[in-house]
Design a protein around this motif. Structure first.
Motif, PDB file in Angstrom:
ATOM      1  N   GLU A 170       0.828  -1.209   0.000  1.00 20.83           N
ATOM      2  CA  GLU A 170       0.000   0.000   0.000  1.00 20.83           C
ATOM      3  C   GLU A 170       0.864   1.263   0.000  1.00 20.83           C
ATOM      4  OE1 GLU A 170      -3.207   0.116  -0.389  1.00 20.83           O
ATOM      5  OE2 GLU A 170      -3.520   2.270  -0.020  1.00 20.83           O
ATOM      6  N   LYS A 171       1.916   1.263   0.799  1.00 24.67           N
ATOM      7  CA  LYS A 171       2.760   2.463   0.853  1.00 24.67           C
ATOM      8  C   LYS A 171       3.494   2.702  -0.465  1.00 24.67           C
ATOM      9  CE  LYS A 171       4.663   3.833   4.911  1.00 24.67           C
ATOM     10  NZ  LYS A 171       5.404   3.761   6.196  1.00 24.67           N
ATOM     11  N   VAL A 172       3.911   1.622  -1.117  1.00 21.00           N
ATOM     12  CA  VAL A 172       4.535   1.773  -2.434  1.00 21.00           C
ATOM     13  C   VAL A 172       3.513   2.382  -3.399  1.00 21.00           C
ATOM     14  CG1 VAL A 172       5.409   0.510  -4.453  1.00 21.00           C
ATOM     15  CG2 VAL A 172       6.289  -0.023  -2.166  1.00 21.00           C
ATOM     16  N   CYS A 173       2.290   1.834  -3.397  1.00 18.18           N
ATOM     17  CA  CYS A 173       1.268   2.343  -4.316  1.00 18.18           C
ATOM     18  C   CYS A 173       0.964   3.812  -4.051  1.00 18.18           C
ATOM     19  CB  CYS A 173      -0.017   1.528  -4.206  1.00 18.18           C
ATOM     20  SG  CYS A 173       0.170  -0.112  -4.910  1.00 18.18           S
ATOM     21  N   ARG A 174       0.816   4.152  -2.789  1.00 18.94           N
ATOM     22  CA  ARG A 174       0.495   5.554  -2.476  1.00 18.94           C
ATOM     23  C   ARG A 174       1.644   6.483  -2.868  1.00 18.94           C
ATOM     24  NH1 ARG A 174      -2.636   5.744   3.339  1.00 18.94           N
ATOM     25  NH2 ARG A 174      -4.217   4.174   2.855  1.00 18.94           N
ATOM     26  N   ALA A 175       2.868   6.007  -2.693  1.00 18.60           N
ATOM     27  CA  ALA A 175       4.016   6.830  -3.084  1.00 18.60           C
ATOM     28  C   ALA A 175       4.010   7.058  -4.599  1.00 18.60           C
ATOM     29  CB  ALA A 175       5.316   6.162  -2.647  1.00 18.60           C
ATOM     30  N   GLN A 213      -8.714  -1.328 -10.437  1.00 17.44           N
ATOM     31  CA  GLN A 213      -9.299  -0.982  -9.133  1.00 17.44           C
ATOM     32  C   GLN A 213      -9.413  -2.203  -8.223  1.00 17.44           C
ATOM     33  OE1 GLN A 213      -9.485   1.880  -8.002  1.00 17.44           O
ATOM     34  NE2 GLN A 213      -9.267   3.071  -9.892  1.00 17.44           N
ATOM     35  N   LYS A 214      -9.711  -3.345  -8.841  1.00 17.16           N
ATOM     36  CA  LYS A 214      -9.842  -4.581  -8.081  1.00 17.16           C
ATOM     37  C   LYS A 214      -8.491  -4.943  -7.422  1.00 17.16           C
ATOM     38  CE  LYS A 214     -11.159  -9.352  -8.974  1.00 17.16           C
ATOM     39  NZ  LYS A 214     -10.732 -10.344  -9.952  1.00 17.16           N
ATOM     40  N   LEU A 215      -7.421  -4.814  -8.193  1.00 15.76           N
ATOM     41  CA  LEU A 215      -6.080  -5.093  -7.662  1.00 15.76           C
ATOM     42  C   LEU A 215      -5.688  -4.072  -6.602  1.00 15.76           C
ATOM     43  CD1 LEU A 215      -3.961  -5.723 -10.875  1.00 15.76           C
ATOM     44  CD2 LEU A 215      -4.483  -7.392  -9.097  1.00 15.76           C
ATOM     45  N   ARG A 216      -6.003  -2.828  -6.910  1.00 12.84           N
ATOM     46  CA  ARG A 216      -5.563  -1.724  -6.056  1.00 12.84           C
ATOM     47  C   ARG A 216      -6.101  -1.848  -4.635  1.00 12.84           C
ATOM     48  NH1 ARG A 216      -3.788   0.945  -3.152  1.00 12.84           N
ATOM     49  NH2 ARG A 216      -3.137   3.123  -3.100  1.00 12.84           N
ATOM     50  N   LYS A 217      -7.271  -2.487  -4.535  1.00 16.97           N
ATOM     51  CA  LYS A 217      -7.928  -2.597  -3.222  1.00 16.97           C
ATOM     52  C   LYS A 217      -7.384  -3.723  -2.344  1.00 16.97           C
ATOM     53  CE  LYS A 217     -12.310  -1.509  -4.815  1.00 16.97           C
ATOM     54  NZ  LYS A 217     -13.330  -2.023  -5.473  1.00 16.97           N
TER      55      LYS A 217
END
Lengths: 266, 318
Positions: A126-131, B308-312
């Motif tokens: 998640e932190k990688v994605c948000r960055a 979006q499915k992956l992102r969640k």
């Protein structure tokens, strides 16, 4: 002479695991944790690495509160997390944020190897994605310094899926035409090497770092043979065309600054 | 002692053979045992049903690795009226642990990609036990882009212990090859349906699991690393592999609860290998249904929804 003697009293000298030289602790610290004799690069923690790379005082951390919990009720995971937080002084295995390098603004993520071998679970993903998303929003380059044992087993398939999630976000980043630099440090293996760490425009590595998908022990067991010397080390990967450049720690900031400058318009 | 083979069915067969003997014997003598035999047969059948409803996660691991389990090739031949296998990664070689090509599925041209295990030692050596080298992932990459160019939907079949851990595989960039496939699949504009048909082992399996729909056969497993590897790394105890298989949440039902698997396809009693036509037909129907739904969607919308499915995926606090 006298001063050196005093240093020895303050902290015990450290044995270089590569050349066995006894290095006074202070001298090692002064030399960016690189052995002055054989150039062996000792591990840096995430904060040390950030300090080494970015302009003094420029770092603003993102998502510092994000933390993991035992989502699968995996035996012992909660205790492991608590211990890792205590040991590393960090909430999770990656620190992300915004900073400047010689005045060039960039988003960066730095993995913390003392936190459960910087394995990737939900929070790292998640932190990688948000960055990456922040970098897209700010239209600025992205730098991720990896070191990791792979996907975090205690989070099962949810951890494995972070490989897909981070790769997907980087696909968007790539489409946006922005620069992503990946720095591979010792060791980068498994799920991290096979996802965001490999998907950069420019891949740098520290000398002597172990980099690969499968760990050397597993390979040795599978094939029942000795592995070639320096197998899976960054020099080996450079030779096989997998990375762009080896960068000594003392040259890191200068190299980054130069690459960032070369990607700046006008 | 940890079970290394699922031998329940063999035991059932032995009892049935004994009953058959008894049946023959009784018909040669004056007393009639047929009623007792019938009731015993019924008991066996009830017992089987109960047994298969209550398989442990480790038993599913063993079933998913069963040597007679249908492989990707079997499914492809069943699904496709026409099938042309395509070879090679255009860089280094052709990896036969990956099967890929173009088929006609329900009248529609599709690209099918799968990991391929063998049925016997000779085939397993030929297919490297279903463990790809980077060439395999680069073949996948090439055929995915080809599918995108010709707007063919993609169906993938997942059944592999994982990517091959070897010297050549590392020299040629196993990690790089896998990461490229993950990124490519996440952004394709054509529909992608993935099926975990057997063993889903680690990142090497994940490369074919980035999809609009992830289906899973009821005895298949999908795990971050093999239960053996996790037991030996985390607990330093291979004997506890059954507990590990449970703790890791690797079954179809666990993964549906975690929101990773979209639909479970029930296997015939005793596993896919005991009634392949029934299994293949059921899976084909499910694929037809999903393909129909996905094909009617706008392609840009489709890839955004997949994204979006992956992102969640992921759970955390803060």
């Amino acid at each position: 002479m006298e001063k050196e003697e005093e240093e020895k009293k303050v902290a015990l000298p450290i044995n270089c695991p590569s050349c066995s030289a006894r290095i006074p602790a202070e001298a090692l610290q002064r030399n960016l944790k690189v052995c002055p004799k054989c150039q062996h690069h000792f591990s840096l923690n995430a904060r040390e690495r950030i300090d080494l790379m970015v302009d003094n005082g420029s770092f603003q951390e993102f998502d510092a509160d994000l933390s993991s919990f035992n989502l699968l009720d995996f035996p012992g995971y909660q205790e492991k997390l608590e211990k890792a937080q205590e040991l590393s002084g960090s909430r999770e295995a990656i620190i992300t944020g915004l900073a400047t390098v010689d005045g060039h603004k960039l988003v960066l993520g730095v993995m913390e190897s003392s936190f459960m071998m910087a394995s990737m679970g939900s929070v790292v993903g998640e932190k990688v994605c948000r960055a990456v998303e922040q970098a897209m929003e700010l239209s600025c380059p992205l730098l991720i310094c990896s070191c990791s044992g792979g996907a975090r087993m205690q989070e099962g398939m949810v951890a494995l899926m972070q490989m897909a999630k981070t790769s997907a976000v980087l696909g968007k980043f790539n489409q946006a035409g922005l620069l992503y630099i990946s720095l591979l440090t010792h060791p980068t293996t498994g799920g991290v090497s096979a996802s965001f760490a490999s998907l950069a425009d420019i891949i740098l590595a520290e000398p002597g770092a172990l980099i690969g998908f499968a760990g050397p022990r597993v390979i040795k067991q599978t094939i029942g043979q000795q592995l070639p010397p320096r197998f899976q080390r960054s020099e080996f990967l450079l030779e096989h065309g997998m990375i762009d450049l080896l960068v000594e720690r003392s040259q890191l900031k200068e190299t980054l600054s130069s690459l960032l400058g070369l990607h700046q318009e006008g | 002692m940890v079970k290394r083979q699922f031998d329940y069915e063999q035991k059932v067969r032995e009892i049935r053979d004994k009953l058959e003997e008894l049946n023959n014997l009784s018909s040669n003598m004056e007393f009639d045992l047929s009623q007792e035999i019938e009731s015993l047969e019924e008991k066996i059948e009830n017992n089987r049903e109960r047994r298969y409803k209550n398989l442990s996660p480790w038993e599913k691991v063993l079933l998913s690795r069963h040597p007679e389990r249908p492989n990707s090739n079997d499914y492809i031949r069943y699904f496709c009226e026409e099938w042309i296998e395509l070879h090679g990664d255009r860089h280094f070689g052709d990896d036969s642990s990956v099967i890929g090509g173009i088929g006609r599925f329900n009248g529609q041209a599709v690209t099918i990609l799968g990991y391929r295990k063998g049925k016997d030692t000779r085939e397993n050596l030929q297919y490297n036990f279903g463990m790809p080298h980077p060439e395999g992932y680069r073949k996948i990459q090439r055929l995915l882009l080809q599918a995108e160019k010709f707007q063919r939907p993609v169906i993938t079949l997942i059944d592999t212990p994982g990517a091959y851990p070897g010297i050549g595989a590392e020299e040629r960039g196993q990690a790089w090859a896998i990461s490229q496939v993950l990124m490519t699949l996440s952004a394709l504009e054509v529909p992608v349906i993935a099926v975990v048909s057997g063993e889903g082992g680690s990142g090497g399996a994940l490369a074919l699991a980035v999809a609009d729909r992830l289906l899973m056969l009821s005895n298949a497993v999908f795990s971050v690393a093999s239960p053996e590897a996790c037991a030996s790394i985390l607990w330093k105890d291979l004997e506890r592999v059954e507990d590990m298989a449970r703790a890791m949440k690797i079954t179809a039902h666990d993964l549906q609860r975690l929101g990773i698997v979209d639909e479970i396809i029930e296997e015939p009693l005793g596993g896919a290998h005991l009634n392949f036509p029934e299994m293949a037909e059921k899976l084909k129907k499910a694929l037809q249904k999903h393909l129909g739904e996905l094909t009617s969607q706008d392609s840009g919308e489709l890839s955004e929804e997949r994204y979006q499915k992956l992102r969640k995926i992921g759970e955390f606090r803060g």
